[in-house]
Design a protein around this motif. Sequence first.
Motif, mmCIF file in Angstrom:
data_model
loop_
_atom_site.group_PDB
_atom_site.id
_atom_site.type_symbol
_atom_site.label_atom_id
_atom_site.label_comp_id
_atom_site.label_asym_id
_atom_site.label_seq_id
_atom_site.Cartn_x
_atom_site.Cartn_y
_atom_site.Cartn_z
ATOM 1 N N HIS A 114 0.843 -1.190 0.000
ATOM 2 C CA HIS A 114 0.000 0.000 0.000
ATOM 3 C C HIS A 114 0.874 1.235 0.000
ATOM 4 O O HIS A 114 1.861 1.317 0.743
ATOM 5 N N SER A 115 0.538 2.215 -0.826
ATOM 6 C CA SER A 115 1.222 3.501 -0.851
ATOM 7 C C SER A 115 2.713 3.306 -1.078
ATOM 8 O O SER A 115 3.127 2.672 -2.045
ATOM 9 N N TRP A 140 -6.848 1.373 -7.625
ATOM 10 C CA TRP A 140 -6.740 2.811 -7.367
ATOM 11 C C TRP A 140 -8.130 3.428 -7.316
ATOM 12 O O TRP A 140 -9.111 2.849 -7.775
ATOM 13 N N GLY A 189 -2.213 7.674 -4.684
ATOM 14 C CA GLY A 189 -2.215 6.539 -5.592
ATOM 15 C C GLY A 189 -2.947 6.835 -6.884
ATOM 16 O O GLY A 189 -3.785 7.731 -6.974
ATOM 17 N N ASN A 209 -3.130 -3.592 -9.976
ATOM 18 C CA ASN A 209 -3.012 -2.303 -9.289
ATOM 19 C C ASN A 209 -4.403 -1.730 -9.080
ATOM 20 O O ASN A 209 -5.162 -1.528 -10.042
ATOM 21 N N ASP A 251 -8.159 9.324 -4.409
ATOM 22 C CA ASP A 251 -6.864 9.122 -3.768
ATOM 23 C C ASP A 251 -5.883 10.181 -4.259
ATOM 24 O O ASP A 251 -5.566 10.230 -5.456
ATOM 25 N N THR A 306 -0.655 -4.112 -5.917
ATOM 26 C CA THR A 306 -0.410 -2.751 -5.423
ATOM 27 C C THR A 306 -1.738 -2.018 -5.326
ATOM 28 O O THR A 306 -2.629 -2.203 -6.154
ATOM 29 N N TYR A 307 -1.847 -1.152 -4.324
ATOM 30 C CA TYR A 307 -3.080 -0.381 -4.142
ATOM 31 C C TYR A 307 -2.725 0.938 -3.468
ATOM 32 O O TYR A 307 -1.868 1.000 -2.586
ATOM 33 N N GLY A 308 -3.392 1.997 -3.926
ATOM 34 C CA GLY A 308 -3.010 3.329 -3.477
ATOM 35 C C GLY A 308 -1.566 3.624 -3.814
ATOM 36 O O GLY A 308 -0.860 4.279 -3.052
ATOM 37 N N SER A 309 -1.115 3.180 -4.966
ATOM 38 C CA SER A 309 0.303 3.181 -5.294
ATOM 39 C C SER A 309 0.705 4.450 -6.037
ATOM 40 O O SER A 309 0.055 4.848 -7.012
ATOM 41 N N SER A 338 3.995 -0.138 -1.782
ATOM 42 C CA SER A 338 3.924 -0.699 -3.130
ATOM 43 C C SER A 338 5.200 -0.422 -3.910
ATOM 44 O O SER A 338 5.612 -1.231 -4.747
ATOM 45 N N HIS A 344 -7.230 7.565 0.349
ATOM 46 C CA HIS A 344 -5.989 6.796 0.275
ATOM 47 C C HIS A 344 -5.959 5.635 1.255
ATOM 48 O O HIS A 344 -4.979 4.878 1.281
#
Length: 867
Positions: free
Chosen positions: A679-680, A741, A748, A739, A745, A705-708, A683, A793
């Motif tokens: 996360h963030s 998103w 990301g 990914n 956010d 990946t998330y909020g990347s 990632s 986020h």
Amino acid sequence: MPDTPTPDIPSPDAPSPDAPSAEASSPEASSPEALSPEAPASDTPSSEAPSPGAPAPPAAPLALELLVHGVAGAAPDELLGDPRTVRITGDSTAAVFRRTEDADAEDHPERYAGRPVPEAYCWSRLTSGNGTRALWLLLLPFMVANLAHWARPGAPATTKSPRTVSTYGLLVRILALSLTVLLIAAACEVALDLLAWQCAGTATCTGSRSRLAFLAADGGWWGQPGRRLALCALVPAALTGLLWYLSNRTWSAYESQPPPAGTGDPDALDDTAPALGRPGFWYGRRLVARLRAAHTAAGLLTVAAAVAGPVARHDRRAGAPGPAAFGWAVEALLIAGAVTVAWVVCRRGRTEVRPDHRLDRAAITLLPGGALALLVAVLGYACWSRPGWHSTGRLPGDFAFGALMLAQGCGVLALAVVARRLHRAAPDPDAALRGLGGPAVAMLGCALGGVMSGGVARSVADWLDGGATPGMADAPLPGPPVLLSWQAAVLPPLLLVLALLAAWFAVRGARERRRLAATVAAEYPGEQPDRARSRQIAGARAAAALTDSAPWFVGAVSGVTLLLGAGALAGAWFSGQVPGEAARGSHPLLESAARAAQDTGSWLIGFGFLLFVTWGRRAYRDPAARRTIGILWDVGTFWPRAAHPFAPPCYAERAVPDLTWRMTGWTGRTGGRLVISGHSQGSVLAAAAVWQLPPGARRRVALLTYGSPLGRLYGRWFPAYFGRGPLTALHGEVDCWRNLWRATDPIGGPVRLAPATGTASGGAGEVDRGPLADPVAYGRSARHPLPAPILGHSAYQADPAFAVERDRLLVRLAAAARADVPHQRGGPPGAADHAAECAEERAAEHPRPGVSAPRPPAPEGPPGTAG
């Protein structure tokens, strides 16, 4: 006889009813999307009894989910959702944790049929630890200068080791060296010029400060100017030693972490390979040691020059042949030392193709040792008795600060020319400021260094002058160099420009919010439009979109700073007076404006310096404030110290090898599948670690990946390392990558990769899924009786899409493994379908000539979740 109903007998592979299940307790497991037919089926063996004589289907390998938190940090119990956690591997700084009940998961894989074993890598203490981290506030300009090294445009892929890339790195290292000299010169200005020379040489200044009375002209042995200079020179020398200590202490803990063996074949790599996949990228031990020695020597030589200059000039004017000759010899040695430091800094850059375990013993030992010995000799030379010598005026700091400022401005302009040349050779439409992001960042680093240096000198001068303004005709002391007063005078215009830019972006954001509010309700079918709710959602999206305008904001600030700095330098050199005195006798409006700008700038610098010191003291005493400072460094200290060795340490040189060792060791020992989900900022660490994996381990690892910020921030500001080219190469090496998103956010975003074959389809490829619905519900309903929050986020794992995509990645890994192992092709029911799904997805990403790729399915799920 009627049939008697028989109770359900659990299969041996099913988890125990008493054992808690992560899927049963998680919100994703109960969501309609997680239970929908479109969700991936488990790849565990079916509960149907096999036919007599048929071979037992092979058990599915164990699956592991490795969670990596982001910039805010998280405790293990928060990441794992269980207060009972145990450390699996690691130390008190960074470690891998599991739930207590999962500690022996490898010994009981049957308990985890259909679900991965969750474990968390916690690295927040790498950036927010004990009270000494508050001292990192002093290193802010160094950190920004180090970022400029990594913000260069990408080089053409067909050219090996282009000279322009080497020139870019050389210019940044020279600018970083100038910042070290500037900081130590500012300390010399305060200790030597303002205290030892001006205040101690004035009876009114020492008379009102009893603690400085022993430095007065009639104060005894220390009353001679040379001895006062030698004594006060210990302050900048101690500052240099402190910087060396901080760098050396973190060097042994960060840069000295070797990567696992087999991360890459050095002989098969060249300069065109992605830099983040090279074995020596996260092992900067040799370079940092060499640069630390050079910068330490530069700081000590700066102190020696500040002491030897006035002493040698006095001896030459006095006509003493012996001391004068010694002064000439000292100045010659200082010039030779400066040339040696420049040669060490310019000689070579980073070695990334292979881990370089060697150390330049001669440079790291002899260079700072020789500079220290020369400084000791200079201090002894200054303490020689010189009766009749009195200090008047100020030390010649105007030329030194002016030369440093001019050199920095010319260096930034030269860096801009080199960056534009690189960008034209390999254009990247996503690069910040069309390739000028690195020079803009370097300009900000130089400006921060100038403001901090001038702020310290101006604050001390204001304290010594009492109620007078330093540099004015009625001031008791001459004050600091006039250039520092001109720098303070340009601060109000700079802040005015910043306010205008902020207002323009605010107006732009308000217009975007009104535009988005008109269409928000339509994204939630069956909902009654609510103007306030629509404006709330649209406001969150518009505020998040302002991140995309940050490069132009930084570029405007850097350009205005460069112009105002040139004006300040010209005004100081041509007038030789502070702005208030230079404008005296001119038009009343101009005279008032100059005096107001000078006074306001001095007040702003003093207030900023006071705020800076207060924040540092609070960070030293308050762990919460220290954690806030650590969050700031999470973003700025991801990169190795390739330009400035006194910058805050690169935590990724510890975190990336940690993750690489963990993934390589676990997959090699168990043969299982692994999903690393970051996360963030986590990632970015996850992607960098996957890049470092050996090919055998990479085939068993999927990336979620998330909020990347990979595409939105890193791809724009660091295109040579995270641009579309390197990320596309990563997608080609890691077949399983998703990914997530949201449009709300601010950090990301999508990575916007085309299919791994590099076709110009213009779509986002199969990596991105988003934007996810945020909020998940527009208004109140039976399912959502209370207003759903706008998550932005945070809380990506609570979204149903997270569990769905994680399970799909595990399915793809299992199907790919069965497709590659012949004796497993006749495996459990459903394996053929999964293998076909994997083959179909691979065909979509790697189509053969003349064969059309299958059309992707239509988007499904809640509004805003189309992938």
